[in-house]
Design an enzyme around this catalytic site. Structure first.
Site, PDB file in Angstrom:
ATOM      1  N   ARG A  51       0.022   9.335  -5.098  1.00  0.00           N
ATOM      2  CA  ARG A  51       0.578   8.690  -3.898  1.00  0.00           C
ATOM      3  C   ARG A  51       1.189   7.315  -4.190  1.00  0.00           C
ATOM      4  O   ARG A  51       2.158   6.913  -3.548  1.00  0.00           O
ATOM      5  CB  ARG A  51      -0.473   8.603  -2.788  1.00  0.00           C
ATOM      6  CG  ARG A  51      -1.812   7.966  -3.166  1.00  0.00           C
ATOM      7  CD  ARG A  51      -2.824   8.347  -2.109  1.00  0.00           C
ATOM      8  NE  ARG A  51      -4.150   7.747  -2.222  1.00  0.00           N
ATOM      9  CZ  ARG A  51      -5.141   8.226  -2.952  1.00  0.00           C
ATOM     10  NH1 ARG A  51      -4.935   9.283  -3.728  1.00  0.00           N
ATOM     11  NH2 ARG A  51      -6.340   7.648  -2.934  1.00  0.00           N
TER      12      ARG A  51
ATOM     13  N   ASN B 272      -4.420  10.912   4.574  1.00  0.00           N
ATOM     14  CA  ASN B 272      -4.437   9.851   5.586  1.00  0.00           C
ATOM     15  C   ASN B 272      -4.363  10.452   6.987  1.00  0.00           C
ATOM     16  O   ASN B 272      -5.053  10.004   7.911  1.00  0.00           O
ATOM     17  CB  ASN B 272      -3.256   8.890   5.428  1.00  0.00           C
ATOM     18  CG  ASN B 272      -3.341   8.026   4.190  1.00  0.00           C
ATOM     19  OD1 ASN B 272      -2.338   7.652   3.604  1.00  0.00           O
ATOM     20  ND2 ASN B 272      -4.556   7.698   3.765  1.00  0.00           N
TER      21      ASN B 272
ATOM     22  N   GLU C 215      -7.928   4.058  -6.550  1.00  0.00           N
ATOM     23  CA  GLU C 215      -8.688   3.787  -5.329  1.00  0.00           C
ATOM     24  C   GLU C 215     -10.196   3.936  -5.575  1.00  0.00           C
ATOM     25  O   GLU C 215     -10.611   4.642  -6.512  1.00  0.00           O
ATOM     26  CB  GLU C 215      -8.209   4.724  -4.208  1.00  0.00           C
ATOM     27  CG  GLU C 215      -8.860   4.521  -2.846  1.00  0.00           C
ATOM     28  CD  GLU C 215      -8.769   3.081  -2.300  1.00  0.00           C
ATOM     29  OE1 GLU C 215      -9.041   2.122  -3.042  1.00  0.00           O
ATOM     30  OE2 GLU C 215      -8.449   2.931  -1.098  1.00  0.00           O
TER      31      GLU C 215
ATOM     32  N   ARG D  10       0.863  -1.186   0.000  1.00  0.00           N
ATOM     33  CA  ARG D  10       0.000   0.000   0.000  1.00  0.00           C
ATOM     34  C   ARG D  10       0.898   1.233   0.000  1.00  0.00           C
ATOM     35  O   ARG D  10       1.975   1.229   0.618  1.00  0.00           O
ATOM     36  CB  ARG D  10      -0.890  -0.024   1.244  1.00  0.00           C
ATOM     37  CG  ARG D  10      -1.925   1.076   1.219  1.00  0.00           C
ATOM     38  CD  ARG D  10      -2.896   0.989   2.387  1.00  0.00           C
ATOM     39  NE  ARG D  10      -3.612   2.232   2.523  1.00  0.00           N
ATOM     40  CZ  ARG D  10      -4.153   2.670   3.632  1.00  0.00           C
ATOM     41  NH1 ARG D  10      -4.083   1.931   4.737  1.00  0.00           N
ATOM     42  NH2 ARG D  10      -4.770   3.825   3.671  1.00  0.00           N
ATOM     43  N   HIS D  11       0.453   2.293  -0.672  1.00  0.00           N
ATOM     44  CA  HIS D  11       1.267   3.521  -0.748  1.00  0.00           C
ATOM     45  C   HIS D  11       1.582   4.047   0.663  1.00  0.00           C
ATOM     46  O   HIS D  11       0.873   3.747   1.632  1.00  0.00           O
ATOM     47  CB  HIS D  11       0.520   4.588  -1.552  1.00  0.00           C
ATOM     48  CG  HIS D  11      -0.782   4.990  -0.916  1.00  0.00           C
ATOM     49  ND1 HIS D  11      -0.855   5.886   0.122  1.00  0.00           N
ATOM     50  CD2 HIS D  11      -2.040   4.584  -1.155  1.00  0.00           C
ATOM     51  CE1 HIS D  11      -2.116   6.019   0.488  1.00  0.00           C
ATOM     52  NE2 HIS D  11      -2.862   5.241  -0.263  1.00  0.00           N
TER      53      HIS D  11
ATOM     54  N   HIS E 282      -3.803   0.737  -3.240  1.00  0.00           N
ATOM     55  CA  HIS E 282      -4.510   1.487  -2.203  1.00  0.00           C
ATOM     56  C   HIS E 282      -5.226   0.511  -1.265  1.00  0.00           C
ATOM     57  O   HIS E 282      -5.322  -0.672  -1.551  1.00  0.00           O
ATOM     58  CB  HIS E 282      -5.571   2.378  -2.849  1.00  0.00           C
ATOM     59  CG  HIS E 282      -5.024   3.349  -3.838  1.00  0.00           C
ATOM     60  ND1 HIS E 282      -4.789   4.658  -3.532  1.00  0.00           N
ATOM     61  CD2 HIS E 282      -4.678   3.194  -5.149  1.00  0.00           C
ATOM     62  CE1 HIS E 282      -4.330   5.285  -4.608  1.00  0.00           C
ATOM     63  NE2 HIS E 282      -4.256   4.417  -5.593  1.00  0.00           N
TER      64      HIS E 282
HETATM   65  O1  F6P Z   1      -8.521   6.430   3.560  1.00  0.00           O
HETATM   66  C1  F6P Z   1      -7.784   5.945   2.524  1.00  0.00           C
HETATM   67  C2  F6P Z   1      -8.639   5.220   1.508  1.00  0.00           C
HETATM   68  O2  F6P Z   1      -7.761   4.677   0.537  1.00  0.00           O
HETATM   69  C3  F6P Z   1      -9.722   6.112   0.842  1.00  0.00           C
HETATM   70  O3  F6P Z   1      -9.282   6.854  -0.267  1.00  0.00           O
HETATM   71  C4  F6P Z   1     -10.775   5.085   0.476  1.00  0.00           C
HETATM   72  O4  F6P Z   1     -12.032   5.677   0.253  1.00  0.00           O
HETATM   73  C5  F6P Z   1     -10.726   4.188   1.691  1.00  0.00           C
HETATM   74  O5  F6P Z   1      -9.373   4.148   2.105  1.00  0.00           O
HETATM   75  C6  F6P Z   1     -11.207   2.765   1.432  1.00  0.00           C
HETATM   76  O6  F6P Z   1     -11.355   2.101   2.666  1.00  0.00           O
HETATM   77  P1  F6P Z   1     -12.809   1.833   3.281  1.00  0.00           P
HETATM   78  O7  F6P Z   1     -13.534   1.054   2.250  1.00  0.00           O
HETATM   79  O8  F6P Z   1     -12.529   1.042   4.517  1.00  0.00           O
HETATM   80  O9  F6P Z   1     -13.487   3.138   3.546  1.00  0.00           O
END
Ligand code: F6P
Length: 407
Positions: free
Chosen positions: A262, A221, A287, A214-215, A356
């Protein structure tokens, strides 16, 4: 005495023949079969006194070039024959073998050994184009610019297309879509040793080493903000250089990223520490798109759009952000990204994917089945990575640490 067979690859350049040949060879070796690949291109490069990468060399009108390539093919067939006359069991003739005449000659060289022709085709134009670009960046074309190399390679392909005769009369043949990894057609007239095994492995993904990373940490974040195209923080850059150090002893020719900054930023220091490493950004690995919630924090979503936050909590896999995506709708594109990875990466090379959180969960579950409701909760930290290894006997994944830095 064990059964013997000649496997002959057939197809235009850049259709995944060598990758398929290596995969078959490696898997049969695991079954303790004595197998060897005879690659005409390798013989050509070894014997040639002058440059043979120019497209004209491959023209059917270039009699000198035709004679030289036929000579290489004959040398390889002789080598394959003596391999099988000794203790060899499976000889794989890896070349275009695009004409019936050439294929007839292979049959005549092995009158008492069955010959299985495997034709590799690929109807996916986009993947093919990406593969051509990758080939054009190889050492063979290093004296040319990327555009010149691409033009040269395309000209080479068009010469092969002029004389290409698809499999038809051959007694034993199988046509494979090497991008989709599926069998399109088969005709088997003789008893073909190892045939069940060969069919299985054509359609099975085999992974020597895949590093799913993962980046590094981004400014988003830090704030728990989702989506967007944020840059790495100092901590994120430190993670990227720790990864670069960690992977510097592993040979990684290609790093697959998304098209977000990223992932490319985290991949760049790793690529720099390698000897000739290309970063290929695949939009399929972008992502999850959070639609109306892009650039918001989870808390803001809860406060400003409680119905969205609650609906997602009650069915995280199936929920689709308004104007965006859900895990359920990402499945297809992430799978397609993986198909590209396997098509573009040589079989023998290790693979690194810089992805991601949500995308890496989908990738992991593509290899290791997880009930859908579990997928959106798979642990995907930024200070560790998943190491995957898959062969016909086992599937293995392990969460590993590359740095002691806290997440
Ligand atoms: O927070 C980082 C991230 O990569 C967001 O860009 C993305 O929406 C999310 O994580 C995905 O994780 P989850 O499905 O648990 O919200």
């Amino acid at each position: 005495m064990k059964a013997k067979i000649v496997i002959t690859m057939v197809g235009l350049p850049a259709r995944g023949k060598s990758t398929m040949a290596c995969k078959i060879a490696h898997t049969l070796e695991l079954d303790e079969v004595k197998v060897k690949i005879f690659n005409n291109g390798e013989v050509r490069r070894k014997l040639a006194e002058e440059d043979t990468s120019a497209p004209e060399f491959f023209s059917p009108d270039n009699l000198k070039g035709v004679a030289f390539r036929e000579k290489c093919a004959r040398i390889n067939l002789d080598l394959a024959r003596s391999f099988l006359e000794n203790d060899g069991e499976v000889a794989i003739v890896d070349a275009g073998n695009v004409t019936r005449q050439r294929r007839r000659r292979i049959g005549e060289t092995f009158p008492s050994i069955p010959v299985l022709f495997i034709e590799c085709v690929n109807a996916d134009g986009e993947a093919l184009e990406a593969n051509l670009k990758r080939k054009a960046s190889l050492k063979e074309f290093s004296h040319l610019s990327l555009e010149e190399a691409l033009a040269s390679f395309l000209a080479r392909i068009s010469y092969y297309e002029r004389i290409y005769e698809p499999l038809h009369e051959e007694r034993n043949h199988i046509r494979v879509d090497s991008f989709e990894g599926c069998i399109l057609q088969e005709k088997i007239s003789d008893m073909i040793p190892y045939y069940d095994r060969i069919r299985d492995l054509i359609t099975t993904r085999i992974v020597k080493n895949l590093y799913l990373v993962r980046h590094g940490e981004t400014y988003y974040n830090l704030e728990d903000r989702i989506g967007g195209d944020s840059n790495l923080t100092d901590q994120g850059w430190a993670q990227a250089s720790a990864l670069a150090e960690y992977f510097s002893t592993v040979r990684i020719p290609i790093i697959f990223t998304s098209s977000c900054q990223r992932t490319v930023q985290t991949a760049a220091p790793i690529a720099e520490k390698q000897d000739h490493c290309t970063i290929i950004a695949l939009p399929e690995f972008n992502e999850i798109h959070a639609g109306v919630c892009e650039d918001m924090t989870y808390q803001e979503i809860q406060e400003q759009m409680p119905s969205v936050a609650n609906a997602r909590k009650s069915n995280k896999y199936g929920y689709v952000y308004p104007g965006g995506e859900g895990y359920v709708t990402m499945e297809k594109r992430v799978h397609r990204g993986l198909q590209k990875v396997f098509y573009l990466n040589s079989y023998d090379d290790d693979i690194l994917i810089m992805g991601h959180r949500a995308v890496n969960r989908m990738i992991l579950s593509d290899f290791f089945f997880r009930p859908k409701q579990e997928v959106p909760y798979i642990y995907m930290p930024q200070n560790r990575y998943y190491h995957l290894q898959i062969d016909p006997y086992k599937k293995h994944f392990e969460l590993k640490t590359y740095t002691k830095t806290a997440n």
